[in-house]
Motif scaffolding. Structure first.
Motif, short mmCIF file in Angstrom:
data_model
loop_
_atom_site.label_atom_id
_atom_site.label_comp_id
_atom_site.label_asym_id
_atom_site.label_seq_id
_atom_site.Cartn_x
_atom_site.Cartn_y
_atom_site.Cartn_z
N GLY A 292 0.83 -1.20 0.00
CA GLY A 292 0.00 0.00 0.00
C GLY A 292 0.86 1.24 0.00
O GLY A 292 1.00 1.93 1.03
N LYS A 293 1.43 1.55 -1.15
CA LYS A 293 2.38 2.68 -1.24
C LYS A 293 1.69 3.99 -0.89
O LYS A 293 0.59 4.27 -1.34
N ASP A 294 2.39 4.79 -0.06
CA ASP A 294 1.92 6.11 0.37
C ASP A 294 0.68 6.04 1.27
O ASP A 294 0.03 7.06 1.52
N ALA A 295 0.35 4.86 1.76
CA ALA A 295 -0.82 4.73 2.63
C ALA A 295 -0.45 5.16 4.05
O ALA A 295 0.69 4.99 4.50
N ASP A 296 -1.42 5.74 4.76
CA ASP A 296 -1.21 6.06 6.16
C ASP A 296 -2.35 5.50 7.03
O ASP A 296 -2.39 5.77 8.23
N LYS A 297 -3.23 4.74 6.40
CA LYS A 297 -4.35 4.21 7.16
C LYS A 297 -4.82 2.87 6.56
O LYS A 297 -4.91 2.73 5.34
N ILE A 298 -5.07 1.91 7.45
CA ILE A 298 -5.69 0.64 7.07
C ILE A 298 -6.95 0.49 7.91
O ILE A 298 -6.89 0.62 9.15
N ALA A 309 -21.35 -12.69 6.87
CA ALA A 309 -20.44 -11.71 7.46
C ALA A 309 -19.64 -11.10 6.31
O ALA A 309 -19.07 -11.83 5.49
N VAL A 310 -19.63 -9.79 6.23
CA VAL A 310 -18.89 -9.08 5.17
C VAL A 310 -17.74 -8.33 5.83
O VAL A 310 -17.95 -7.45 6.66
N ILE A 311 -16.52 -8.71 5.47
CA ILE A 311 -15.32 -8.10 6.04
C ILE A 311 -14.50 -7.47 4.92
O ILE A 311 -14.22 -8.14 3.92
N SER A 312 -14.14 -6.22 5.09
CA SER A 312 -13.29 -5.56 4.08
C SER A 312 -12.03 -5.04 4.76
O SER A 312 -12.07 -4.51 5.86
N VAL A 313 -10.91 -5.25 4.08
CA VAL A 313 -9.61 -4.73 4.52
C VAL A 313 -9.17 -3.73 3.46
O VAL A 313 -8.91 -4.11 2.31
N LYS A 314 -9.10 -2.46 3.82
CA LYS A 314 -8.80 -1.45 2.81
C LYS A 314 -7.72 -0.50 3.30
O LYS A 314 -7.55 -0.29 4.50
N ASN A 315 -6.99 0.05 2.34
CA ASN A 315 -5.95 1.04 2.65
C ASN A 315 -6.06 2.19 1.67
O ASN A 315 -6.61 2.03 0.56
N ASN A 316 -5.55 3.33 2.07
CA ASN A 316 -5.65 4.53 1.21
C ASN A 316 -4.36 4.79 0.45
O ASN A 316 -3.99 5.95 0.20
N GLY A 317 -3.67 3.71 0.07
CA GLY A 317 -2.45 3.85 -0.72
C GLY A 317 -2.75 4.03 -2.19
O GLY A 317 -3.88 4.34 -2.59
N GLN A 318 -1.72 3.84 -3.00
CA GLN A 318 -1.88 4.04 -4.44
C GLN A 318 -2.88 3.03 -5.01
O GLN A 318 -3.00 1.91 -4.55
N MET A 319 -3.58 3.49 -6.02
CA MET A 319 -4.60 2.68 -6.69
C MET A 319 -3.94 1.53 -7.46
O MET A 319 -2.89 1.70 -8.08
#
Length: 389
Positions: A292-298, A309-319
């Motif tokens: 997750g390049k340039d990410a600061d949050k997961i 059960a719906v679980i998502s793991v997301k980060n705000n890095g590069q697309m």
């Protein structure tokens, strides 16, 4: 080459087959004439030589004449001829239809031989009725399933070849380095103890890379086996994810990243193999931290939707590029174009995760936009998996 998309058509008889039908009709008519003459002679002889029968026939004809007010019954031949002609017509029609069906079967067999000779794109195109129509549909369905099986076998074979190629490449690269550095040590081509430690450390790191590949390959193969047991237990998915997030907190902080867990409801009881599911979330969190390049949050989000059960793991890095997004769960696929193990793992993590989720009766997919890259998992709260231990 004939095309399997060609429209249905009626069977066209050849001139030879038409001649066969004509000869069949002539022979049948001749046989029927002989049989009719024989029947007339025999009946006439029996009636003439049996007075009681002759009297009964006469009385019957007289009764028919009075009741129907016609003299057609006075002449037995006038009554018998139409009956024999009707029976002859029915028999002649049955014989010709029977022969025509045999000819249709020959055409079907000819088409089947054509397909069997390797023309698997062809289908029997005849428009038929009754049993023959069902037979043709069954044959075409069988050919479709056979072609599908052949294509699947080729795909599997191609996939195996690709697997061998990728494994060979990923093992050969660190192995070459290990042999090279150990060769330098063996030949004492080092100038100081610092060089010696450098060479042994590099060989050690390459060995760890090889072990990681072998471990992941073993895990992937095991996860893909239908007989691999799923040890079901009832657990709280929210508690499991929060514990995993805590385990990654130090690594995330070192990378300048915060991990946040958002759950609705606060407790989510479900059935699953916790050991295998931990492997899934470890892979997803490791990928988010590593790629997750340039990410600061997961952010890990959990919610209950119906019986899932719906679980998502997301980060705000590069697309992640769209062309890469479609192949993320392919084994040995890495987003970076090179297959360097310095920047990438074994390329099996997401493939393993997908297999584990599938073994629980769920599914996983990824989506990415300029704001968030998300891996979304759907899992049933109650597993229907029968392979448990």
């Amino acid at each position: 080459m004939r095309n399997k998309k060609e429209p249905k058509k009626r069977i066209t008889l050849t001139s030879k087959e038409i001649s066969e039908l004509f000869v069949e009709a002539i022979i049948t008519i001749i046989l029927l004439v002989i049989v009719n003459i024989t029947i007339l002679i025999v009946l006439s002889s029996i009636i003439s030589n049996t007075p009681a029968l002759n009297e009964a026939v006469f009385e019957s004809r007289t009764s028919f004449v009075r009741n129907f007010n016609t003299d057609i019954f006075l002449n037995g031949k006038k009554l018998l001829f139409p009956v024999l002609l009707i029976l002859d017509g029915i028999f002649l029609y049955w014989r010709l239809i029977r022969r025509y069906r045999q000819m249709q079967q020959r055409h079907i067999i000819s088409e089947l031989h054509y397909i069997a000779n390797g023309h698997y794109d062809h289908r029997i195109p005849f428009e038929l009725r009754g049993d023959l129509a069902r037979l043709v549909d069954s044959i075409n369905g069988l050919v479709d399933s056979t072609v599908t099986a052949i294509e699947e076998e080729r795909r599997i074979e191609k996939s195996k070849d690709k697997l061998i190629t990728n494994v060979s490449h990923d093992i050969r690269t660190p192995l070459t380095s290990i042999i090279g550095y150990l060769g330098l040590i063996e030949d004492r081509q080092y100038h100081s103890e610092e060089d010696l430690l450098k060479y042994t450390h590099t060989a050690f790191l390459k060995t760890k890379q090889m072990k990681a590949l072998v471990d992941d390959l073993f895990e992937y193969t095991k996860a893909r086996q239908p007989s691999n047991p799923v040890n079901l237990t009832t657990f709280d998915m929210v508690q499991l994810v929060e514990q995993l997030a805590a385990d990654f907190e130090l690594e995330a902080r070192n990378n300048g990243i915060t991990i946040e867990t958002v759950a609705q409801p606060q407790q989510l009881l479900m059935e699953g193999d916790t050991e295998k599911l931990v492997r899934v979330f470890n892979n997803l969190l490791s990928n988010a931290l590593k790629y997750g390049k340039d990410a600061d949050k997961i952010i890990i989000q959990l919610e209950k939707t119906g019986t899932e059960a719906v679980i998502s793991v997301k980060n705000n890095g590069q697309m992640i590029p769209k062309q890469s997004l479609d192949s993320l769960f392919d084994r040995f696929y890495r987003v970076e174009e090179s297959r360097s193990q310095e920047t990438g793992g074994t390329g099996l993590g997401l493939a393993i995760a997908q297999s584990i989720i599938a073994s629980h009766g769920g599914y996983i997919y990824a989506k990415s936009n300029p704001d968030w890259t998300s891996f979304i998992i759907h899992l049933p709260l109650t597993s229907n998996n029968q392979t448990t231990s």
